[in-house]
Design an enzyme around this catalytic site. Structure first.
Site, PDB file in Angstrom:
ATOM      1  N   HIS A 370     -45.789 -41.663  10.490  1.00 19.50           N
ATOM      2  CA  HIS A 370     -44.645 -41.661   9.581  1.00 19.50           C
ATOM      3  C   HIS A 370     -45.003 -41.799   8.112  1.00 19.50           C
ATOM      4  CE1 HIS A 370     -41.439 -42.063  12.670  1.00 19.50           C
ATOM      5  NE2 HIS A 370     -42.402 -42.661  13.344  1.00 19.50           N
ATOM      6  N   LYS A 561     -31.879 -46.498  -0.621  1.00 19.23           N
ATOM      7  CA  LYS A 561     -33.080 -46.463   0.220  1.00 19.23           C
ATOM      8  C   LYS A 561     -33.946 -47.635  -0.192  1.00 19.23           C
ATOM      9  CE  LYS A 561     -33.951 -42.253  -1.474  1.00 19.23           C
ATOM     10  NZ  LYS A 561     -34.336 -41.369  -0.397  1.00 19.23           N
ATOM     11  N   ARG A 562     -35.027 -47.889   0.556  1.00 19.08           N
ATOM     12  CA  ARG A 562     -35.944 -48.937   0.120  1.00 19.08           C
ATOM     13  C   ARG A 562     -36.398 -48.655  -1.313  1.00 19.08           C
ATOM     14  NH1 ARG A 562     -37.693 -52.904   3.930  1.00 19.08           N
ATOM     15  NH2 ARG A 562     -39.055 -53.590   2.255  1.00 19.08           N
ATOM     16  N   LYS A 567     -40.583 -43.462  -4.401  1.00 14.89           N
ATOM     17  CA  LYS A 567     -39.213 -42.933  -4.247  1.00 14.89           C
ATOM     18  C   LYS A 567     -38.533 -42.742  -5.605  1.00 14.89           C
ATOM     19  CE  LYS A 567     -38.626 -45.086   0.333  1.00 14.89           C
ATOM     20  NZ  LYS A 567     -38.353 -43.985   1.289  1.00 14.89           N
ATOM     21  N   THR A 669     -34.613 -39.394   5.824  1.00 12.86           N
ATOM     22  CA  THR A 669     -33.533 -39.115   6.765  1.00 12.86           C
ATOM     23  C   THR A 669     -32.187 -39.390   6.100  1.00 12.86           C
ATOM     24  OG1 THR A 669     -33.945 -41.308   7.684  1.00 12.86           O
ATOM     25  CG2 THR A 669     -34.770 -39.434   8.934  1.00 12.86           C
ATOM     26  N   LYS A 673     -28.249 -37.437   6.060  1.00 11.53           N
ATOM     27  CA  LYS A 673     -26.941 -38.098   6.215  1.00 11.53           C
ATOM     28  C   LYS A 673     -25.992 -37.645   5.104  1.00 11.53           C
ATOM     29  CE  LYS A 673     -29.565 -41.738   8.318  1.00 11.53           C
ATOM     30  NZ  LYS A 673     -30.414 -42.915   8.078  1.00 11.53           N
TER      31      LYS A 673
END
Ligand code: 26W
Length: 823
Positions: A370, A561-562, A567, A669, A673
């Site tokens: 992952h 998100k985290r 990110k 992911t 969504k």
């Protein structure tokens, strides 16, 4: 031979009725006889538990049926081993999947109880950090939906992921207490308890037939006790089991110690045992490295394998048939020690020959990777493994010898290549590389998006891929459309159903039928009305929790998100600062109102991530209170991001921020969504964004930024970010204002180092992607100002999400990796 005969046709109780009257009567009965409360004095939590018990009964019937069927038909079972399951709430999911929403709602109404209130009271099972854990939860639901006999195996953490609160804009971590009111979903299975050992030594023993085998004699033992939760698929297709292990001392009352008067010693021993399953490690990209984490990993791997082997022997009598009847999927390397443990069980405990055992092991395991972040790849010091798991260390050495022999003799590898494939990392203290162990012990190794899988072949596993070129394959992630469309967005679900019929509920690819309506003004206005209602709900939540007023007219620009540097929440907030400057500099321009919404947790030890949260809050305070902005820009950081909060935010989003540095997000992911719920993505060509771009078409997604190759090139040339900053007055100004304390007058230097990093090396390419990001955001503005255009794009996103259903993903796992049929 099976150890005991199983009677498949034993009588079963009558299935529970699902009428309103029956449900109403049973909720009352549960309240009285299971909870022991008179309705007059029952508290909301009592009603919640009573309702869950009533719903649960209706799932029990199918649960029994599902398990009988697997025993009767001898179908292959799938076991999903994961240290994380980010389930969230279960009640609405369960009710919705067995079509009980309406009768339960009515039954409760007759009892003067509001179902919505109860739903919001259920605590989230937050037994995961982020994407990997939520993926495991979506997969469980899809496996039930597709009628695959499957078990999830994990840990029943007493405390899930910490609760996040804000103290003057800083993240504070508080313990999470999801079990405080008990857990009506779980069944404790005292009879399914296994001993798990640690430490001790290995002893050669001679069997009666003269063969010598190794026997591990651990000196430290504890008990793994199973807790089962039913996971029901869409329309109750099947009910599978999530089995979570809880650690307890072997002798729960430690009678010997107590009787000998050592009360403290007895308490200490039991606390020590229970410590193993007390908390979820809150880091989702840096290995904790502590001994307790390795103990967690072995504890749940060993208990799960013992359970799997026991069940297999009970039904089939011997272990050579294991790969025909059992598929075990390793969710990242966290359960990778299972490879050595299964070898130990086969060879030491069951007398199988090494080569046969290796075949069985490889035939049974599959491994999913992952992440490629080098710091996230798990490895354990040899010395620690030797002390905690001495026999496993021996087995790892033996596996390694075999692999290196093959690399040298068959593949004619160079010394460097041999070092690369070795299970032992010899640099700076010898360590066992868990990725390599999981790889060699599996017949299938998969990445989670097309791009990620390619990068896996080129980077971490380049030489292992040369040695075993058939093994790496791609399984692009997915999300369950039940939770992430039908349940979280009933308004949109109804609208779609009215327009193209309900077939998409069972075959999500049918959403493509919406494309024909994407430009229909009537449909667009209905679509907009649903979005508007969802935005009003989120605006109310923001008002309630933060006391910030946001207009549902504004564009809701969302990044949840985290919090992680790759990110790039930092890129987003710098853009907010630049926008703020621009709005003040050009008040005459026709600005459109925008609300930037952030949520996410930072690992408690990740300083820069926590500082970025503080920066978002500092910027929010200044912008939200500056009258010159005239409400055209607002910034909101919603605390304590979790699955339930996502279920409110996602349906209300207009713009989905998926802006990781190219090559760094394995899949993502959340992106899927948002797509399902008709948000438009602004994103880089990273992870699954690449495939979203392909599915929805270039006109319906806003792409910007450097490509993976360009990032790689700039890094390898050590290119400096200076020019990117100097050539962009907009960026320079924003960076200078942050670094000089405009947003932190109480501590003007707070962000000096954070921003300094962008000038120095800018590993994550924030500066070098900034102008491209800014331009993309201006394209977003233009699209937003053309409502028919925007709505057409949004509808096309929902229409194109079918590929990203976890049903599709699980079908591919089932056919390509597990070799099991699906419905
Ligand atoms: C050992 C420390 C540790 C813990 C967790 C390292 C790495 C992890 C996970 C692999 C982090 C994670 O959740 N990865 C995410 O997995 C998702 C599901 O495949 C992907 O969509 C995300 O891109 C990836 O970051």
């Amino acid at each position: 031979m099976p150890q005991k005969p199983i009677v498949y046709d034993a009588p079963t109780p009558e299935p529970r009725a699902t009428t309103v009257e029956a449900l109403q009567a049973q909720i009352l009965e549960k309240l009285t006889y299971s909870i022991g409360k008179d309705p007059i004095v029952a508290r909301p939590h009592d009603w919640l538990a009573a309702t869950i018990y009533a719903v649960r009964d209706r799932i029990m019937d199918r649960w029994m049926e599902s398990s009988r069927e697997t025993w009767r038909t001898s179908n292959k079972r799938v076991y999903y081993l994961s240290l994380e399951f980010l389930i969230g709430r279960l009640m609405r999911d369960a009710m919705s999947n067995v079509q009980l929403m309406e009768p339960v709602q009515q039954a409760l109404k007759n009892l003067n109880v509001d179902l919505g209130d109860l739903i919001n009271m259920e605590p989230d099972a937050a037994l995961g950090n982020g994407g990997l854990g939520r993926l495991a939860a979506c997969f469980l639901e899809s496996m039930s939906t597709l009628k695959i006999p499957a078990y999830g195996y994990g840990i029943r953490y007493v405390h899930g992921l910490f609760r996040q609160e804000m103290s003057e804009g800083w993240q504070v971590e508080l313990p999470e207490e999801w079990l405080a009111h008990g857990n009506p979903w779980e069944f404790e299975r005292r009879e399914s308890a296994y001993e798990v050992g640690f430490g001790g030594h290995v002893e050669p023993v001679t069997d009666p037939d003269g063969l010598i085998r190794q026997e591990w004699r651990p000196n430290d033992h504890l008990l793994a006790v199973a807790y089962d939760t039913p996971i029901v698929g869409w329309r109750g297709a099947r009910v599978n089991t999530l089995r979570l292990w809880s650690a307890q001392p072997i002798d729960p009352i430690l009678l010997d110690k107590f009787n000998s008067g050592d009360h403290i010693g007895a308490l200490e021993e039991s606390a020590r045992a229970e410590a193993i399953t007390r908390v979820l490690y809150p880091a989702d990209s840096t290995p904790a490295g502590q001994e307790l984490r390795l103990r967690q990993e072995f504890f749940f791997s060993s208990a799960s394998l013992q359970d799997i082997v026991r069940r297999h022997i009970q039904q089939y009598g011997d272990l050579t048939s294991l790969p025909d009847k059992v598929a075990i999927q390793l969710n990242d390397t966290h359960p990778a020690i299972s490879v050595a443990e299964l070898m130990r069980i086969l060879v030491d405990d069951n007398g199988m020959k090494w080569a046969d055992a290796w075949k069985v092991t490889k035939g049974t395991f599959g491994y999913t990777n992952h992440t490629l972040l080098p710091e996230a790849l798990e490895s354990w010091p040899v010395a620690l493994l030797e002390r905690l798991l001495p026999r496993h260390m021996q087995i790892i050495y033996q596996i390694n010898a075999d692999i290196l022999g093959e690399a040298r003799n068959r593949a004619k590898f160079t010394d460097q290549q041999i070092a690369n494939v070795s299970l032992i990392d010899e640099h700076g203290g010898r360590r066992v590389r868990m990725g390599q162990l999981a790889f060699v012990g599996s017949h299938s190794i998969n990445g989670v998006s097309a791009l990620h899988t390619e990068l896996m072949k080129q980077t971490v596993f380049a030489d292992l891929h040369k040695l075993y070129p058939e093994r790496i394959n791609n399984k692009t992630n997915g999300i369950t459309p039940r939770r992430w469309l039908m349940q979280c967005n009933p308004g949109l679900t109804r609208l779609i159903s009215d327009r193209i019929g309900p077939a998409f509920l069972d075959d999500i690819e049918k959403l493509r039928g919406l494309e024909a309506h994407a430009d229909d003004p009537g449909f667009q206005s209905q679509f907009a009305a649903v979005k508007r209602a969802n935005k009003e709900r989120l605006a109310r939540l923001i008002k309630d929790r933060m006391n910030i007023t946001v207009s549902p007219e504004a564009l809701f620009d969302v990044q949840i998100k985290r919090i992680h540097e790759y990110k790039r929440q930092l890129l987003n907030i710098i853009q907010a600062v630049a926008l703020y400057d621009e709005i003040r500099a050009h008040p005459e321009r026709d600005w459109m109102p925008r609300v930037k919404i952030f949520a996410g947790k930072a690992a408690p030890s990740y300083w820069n991530a926590k500082l970025i949260i503080k920066l978002i809050n500092d910027v929010a305070r200044v912008i939200n209170n500056d009258p010159a902005v005239r409400g055209l820009l607002k910034v909101v950081f919603l605390p304590n991001y979790n699955v339930s909060l996502a279920e409110v935010i996602v349906p209300a989003a207009d713009l989905s921020e998926q802006i990781s540095t190219a090559g760094m997000e394995a899949s993502g992911t959340g992106n899927m969504k948002f797509m399902a719920n008709g948000a438009i993505t602004i994103g880089t060509m990273d992870g699954a964004n690449v495939e979203m771009h392909k599915e929805v078409g270039a006109d319906n997604i806003v792409i910007f930024g450097l490509s993976t190759e360009e990032v790689e090139d700039k890094r390898s040339r050590n290119e400096v970010p200076r020019t990117a900053i100097d050539s962009s007055p907009r960026l320079s100004e924003a960076l200078e204002s942050i670094a000089s304390g405009v947003f932190s007058p109480d501590d003007p230097h707070r962000y000096r180092d954070l921003i300094g990093g962008l000038y120095d090396h800018d590993w994550f390419m924030v500066a070098r992607d900034f102008d491209s990001y800014w331009d993309a955001q201006m394209r977003v503005n233009a699209l937003w100002n053309n409502k028919p255009k925007w709505l057409g794009m949004a509808i096309r996103n929902t229409a194109a999400v079918g590929f990203f259903s976890s049903d599709r993903t699980i079908r591919q796992y089932a056919h390509d990796i597990w070799n099991v049929p699906t419905a």
